[in-house]
Design a protein around this motif. Structure first.
Motif, PDB file in Angstrom:
ATOM      1  N   GLU A 183      37.481  46.202  40.388  1.00 41.89           N
ATOM      2  CA  GLU A 183      37.161  47.547  40.871  1.00 41.89           C
ATOM      3  C   GLU A 183      36.346  47.492  42.153  1.00 41.89           C
ATOM      4  N   VAL A 184      35.412  46.541  42.232  1.00 42.05           N
ATOM      5  CA  VAL A 184      34.583  46.416  43.437  1.00 42.05           C
ATOM      6  C   VAL A 184      35.425  45.977  44.630  1.00 42.05           C
ATOM      7  N   ILE A 185      36.233  44.928  44.460  1.00 36.19           N
ATOM      8  CA  ILE A 185      36.951  44.423  45.629  1.00 36.19           C
ATOM      9  C   ILE A 185      38.118  45.326  46.022  1.00 36.19           C
ATOM     10  N   THR A 186      38.575  46.183  45.106  1.00 31.05           N
ATOM     11  CA  THR A 186      39.590  47.172  45.474  1.00 31.05           C
ATOM     12  C   THR A 186      39.110  48.022  46.646  1.00 31.05           C
ATOM     13  N   GLU A 187      37.828  48.361  46.665  1.00 25.15           N
ATOM     14  CA  GLU A 187      37.266  49.190  47.729  1.00 25.15           C
ATOM     15  C   GLU A 187      37.423  48.554  49.097  1.00 25.15           C
ATOM     16  N   PHE A 188      37.533  47.218  49.140  1.00 29.89           N
ATOM     17  CA  PHE A 188      37.523  46.525  50.427  1.00 29.89           C
ATOM     18  C   PHE A 188      38.871  45.898  50.782  1.00 29.89           C
ATOM     19  N   HIS A 189      39.876  46.093  49.930  1.00 27.93           N
ATOM     20  CA  HIS A 189      41.197  45.543  50.198  1.00 27.93           C
ATOM     21  C   HIS A 189      42.131  46.546  50.855  1.00 27.93           C
ATOM     22  N   GLY A 190      41.953  47.820  50.581  1.00 25.20           N
ATOM     23  CA  GLY A 190      42.890  48.808  51.085  1.00 25.20           C
ATOM     24  C   GLY A 190      44.061  49.023  50.159  1.00 25.20           C
TER      25      GLY A 190
END
Length: 279
Positions: A196-203
């Motif tokens: 969920e956290v890295i979804t914010e930074f992957h696009g």
């Protein structure tokens, strides 16, 4: 003081070398394939040890990567370091290894029993597993998923820069630490929460795909790891599933005077060259 940094181009070694240089210490960097200004060093080639140690006061030790029993490989170097006058040694270990364990745990005990000044760094899992060329990072970018056999187990992932800062203090503080440092990030997260956290930074969405240990071994070997190393990692995931890494410590704050970085802050601060990109 001259500090020998084993693996000075690696994840923590590079940051330790940079931190020492900022404090105006003389840094002797090493690599198996050295560039200008570095010394050649190979754990498995003892002929490279003497030159690396000459005139050194302290050493940052990174064990041979993927070696399940590093003690026999590291012991000749440790003996030579003591004989050459090295007074302080700091070892990069793992939160999954304690002093009573075999393998790297034996190196813990030898360090504490042989050197007057020492420290063992026992960091949790690295936040950089989700960036760059790590299999998890590649899978997140290309497949929109990270995989593990951790179930709902939690890990207090840690920024390697925080590990390095603790290491620099352990190498240079006037009073030797003479202890093991269990190093974690500020929060313990499940792999689902990490996704969920890295979804914010992957696009694009990233999910966690839960595997059983045997499936994880197959996945890891498909990503290029040896079967032996893949099985070690799968066993560690099983321990995480059973709660072994569900903990946080105040080590970074206690040693450096500042709070450790959160995963969200780490992802937000990635350079464009390493930050995960959308497909």
């Amino acid at each position: 003081m001259t500090v020998l940094v084993i693996g000075s181009t690696g994840t923590t070694g590079r940051l330790v070398a940079e931190g020492l240089a900022r404090r105006a210490y003389e840094v002797r960097g090493t690599s198996r394939h050295p560039s200008a200004g570095e010394f050649r060093f190979d754990w498995y080639d003892t002929s490279t040890h003497e030159d690396a140690l000459r005139g050194v006061d302290a050493v940052y030790l990174v064990p041979p990567v993927g070696e399940p029993d590093p003690a026999p490989v590291m012991s000749p170097f440790l003996e030579r370091a003591l004989g050459s006058g090295v007074r302080r040694a700091v070892l990069l270990s793992s939160s999954a290894t304690d002093d009573a364990a075999e393998g790297l745990g034996l190196v813990h005990r030898r360090l504490a029993g042989s050197f007057d000044e020492w420290a063992v760094l026992r960091p949790s899992w690295f936040m950089t597993n989700f960036t760059g060329r790590h299999p998890q990072a590649i899978s997140a970018r290309e497949n929109g998923e990270i995989v593990s056999a951790t179930g709902d187990g939690r890990v207090a992932f840690v920024d390697p820069a925080d590990i390095a800062d603790v290491g620099v203090h352990a190498l240079t503080d006037d009073v030797p630490h003479n202890t093991g440092h269990l190093i974690t990030g500020p929060e313990a997260l499940s792999y689902r929460e990490v996704a969920e956290v890295i979804t914010e930074f992957h696009g694009h969405p990233v999910r966690h795909r839960a595997l059983d240990p045997a499936e994880l071994v197959t996945w890891l070997t498909g990503a290029g790891l040896s079967v032996r190393f893949a099985r070690i990692l799968a066993d560690l995931d099983t321990e995480i599933a059973n709660g072994a890494e569900n903990r946080t410590t105040t080590t970074v704050l206690d040693v450096t005077g500042r709070m450790p970085r959160s995963l969200k802050s780490f992802c937000a601060g990635q350079r464009p060259s390493t930050r995960p990109q959308a497909r």
